[in-house]
Motif scaffolding. Structure first.
Motif, PDB file in Angstrom:
ATOM      1  N   SER A  14       0.844  -1.197   0.000  1.00 44.09           N
ATOM      2  CA  SER A  14       0.000   0.000   0.000  1.00 44.09           C
ATOM      3  C   SER A  14       0.876   1.241   0.000  1.00 44.09           C
ATOM      4  O   SER A  14       2.041   1.199   0.406  1.00 44.09           O
ATOM      5  CB  SER A  14      -0.905   0.001   1.243  1.00 44.09           C
ATOM      6  OG  SER A  14      -0.122  -0.061   2.424  1.00 44.09           O
ATOM      7  N   PRO A  15       0.331   2.379  -0.436  1.00 43.13           N
ATOM      8  CA  PRO A  15       1.147   3.589  -0.525  1.00 43.13           C
ATOM      9  C   PRO A  15       1.529   4.179   0.829  1.00 43.13           C
ATOM     10  O   PRO A  15       2.490   4.933   0.919  1.00 43.13           O
ATOM     11  CB  PRO A  15       0.270   4.556  -1.317  1.00 43.13           C
ATOM     12  CG  PRO A  15      -1.122   4.069  -1.094  1.00 43.13           C
ATOM     13  CD  PRO A  15      -1.015   2.582  -0.989  1.00 43.13           C
ATOM     14  N   ILE A  16       0.771   3.842   1.884  1.00 41.11           N
ATOM     15  CA  ILE A  16       1.080   4.320   3.235  1.00 41.11           C
ATOM     16  C   ILE A  16       1.406   3.119   4.114  1.00 41.11           C
ATOM     17  O   ILE A  16       0.720   2.099   4.059  1.00 41.11           O
ATOM     18  CB  ILE A  16      -0.100   5.110   3.829  1.00 41.11           C
ATOM     19  CG1 ILE A  16      -0.358   6.377   3.005  1.00 41.11           C
ATOM     20  CG2 ILE A  16       0.143   5.461   5.295  1.00 41.11           C
ATOM     21  CD1 ILE A  16      -1.573   7.160   3.445  1.00 41.11           C
ATOM     22  N   GLN A  17       2.445   3.226   4.897  1.00 43.11           N
ATOM     23  CA  GLN A  17       2.832   2.170   5.830  1.00 43.11           C
ATOM     24  C   GLN A  17       2.831   2.744   7.239  1.00 43.11           C
ATOM     25  O   GLN A  17       3.677   3.580   7.584  1.00 43.11           O
ATOM     26  CB  GLN A  17       4.225   1.622   5.480  1.00 43.11           C
ATOM     27  CG  GLN A  17       4.295   0.920   4.139  1.00 43.11           C
ATOM     28  CD  GLN A  17       3.614  -0.435   4.150  1.00 43.11           C
ATOM     29  OE1 GLN A  17       3.884  -1.274   5.014  1.00 43.11           O
ATOM     30  NE2 GLN A  17       2.722  -0.664   3.200  1.00 43.11           N
ATOM     31  N   LEU A  18       1.873   2.336   8.069  1.00 42.36           N
ATOM     32  CA  LEU A  18       1.768   2.859   9.427  1.00 42.36           C
ATOM     33  C   LEU A  18       2.764   2.206  10.369  1.00 42.36           C
ATOM     34  O   LEU A  18       3.239   1.095  10.126  1.00 42.36           O
ATOM     35  CB  LEU A  18       0.348   2.649   9.955  1.00 42.36           C
ATOM     36  CG  LEU A  18      -0.775   3.316   9.151  1.00 42.36           C
ATOM     37  CD1 LEU A  18      -2.119   3.022   9.792  1.00 42.36           C
ATOM     38  CD2 LEU A  18      -0.548   4.812   9.044  1.00 42.36           C
ATOM     39  N   ALA A  19       3.052   2.895  11.462  1.00 43.10           N
ATOM     40  CA  ALA A  19       4.010   2.390  12.446  1.00 43.10           C
ATOM     41  C   ALA A  19       3.329   1.913  13.720  1.00 43.10           C
ATOM     42  O   ALA A  19       3.987   1.453  14.646  1.00 43.10           O
ATOM     43  CB  ALA A  19       5.028   3.484  12.791  1.00 43.10           C
TER      44      ALA A  19
END
Length: 203
Positions: A14-19
């Protein structure tokens, strides 16, 4: 969607990778009742208190849930608490679940009883839970693990238990699926001694 979604602990492309989860904010009633429930009963330290930056007429309370993850409330002293169960609709919060150490699970039940807080207890197959309500009718789950699963392997273990559940034809993940997943992945894990409780599986 015609196909079931893929269940995996691998990160999606996905274009965003959460932490991780930073904080969750709820609309609370008043400060006194909120602190009494979340700090004085559940034991969450109040770590920050300041005006709500979007509405200076209300106060923003920050509680540490026990692992550095933060739960916050917008509160105002002109709001009365209401313990009636909340009505659920799309977009609303159904419940919030907090972790309880297995060795403190029975003690937690006793404290709820002493505080006059009703609860339901269920064996959920892969974990064990108490359900109660806060001072505003929000369902609060106090969950404890059945096995000592390392945090960095939790998603992998659950995804494997899911595959084993499907292969087994079971309606929900059961303790045996979790135990088999741990064995398949070579994760050494201690099983905790927890009280017997109803399964809590819906009909």
């Amino acid at each position: 969607m015609t196909d079931d979604p893929e269940i995996t602990a691998d990160r999606p492309d996905s274009p965003i990778q959460l932490a991780g989860t930073d904080h969750i904010t709820l609309i609370g009633s008043n400060e006194e009742d909120t602190i009494e429930f979340y700090r004085d009963l559940l034991g969450m330290p109040l770590v920050l208190r300041q005006p709500n930056l979007d509405d200076p007429d209300s106060t923003h309370l920050f509680f540490d849930t026990g692992d550095g993850r933060i739960l916050t409330f917008f509160v105002s002293d002109d709001r009365q608490s209401n313990e009636q169960p909340l009505r659920h609709q799309v977009g609303s919060v159904h419940h919030i679940s907090f972790s309880v150490e297995p060795e403190r699970f029975v003690e937690t039940k006793e404290v709820l009883e002493e505080a006059g807080r009703g609860y339901n207890e269920f064996d959920r197959g892969i974990f064990h839970s108490l359900y109660t309500r806060d001072h505003n009718g929000l369902t609060i789950e106090l969950a404890t693990d059945k096995f000592d699963v390392p945090d960095d392997r939790r998603g992998e273990v659950l995804a494997t238990a899911q595959r084993l559940r499907v292969e087994d034809g079971a309606n929900f993940a059961e303790e045996r699926h979790l135990e088999a997943a741990l064995e398949e992945l070579g994760v050494e894990s201690e099983k905790y001694d927890l009280p017997d409780a109803p399964s809590g599986a819906g009909l």
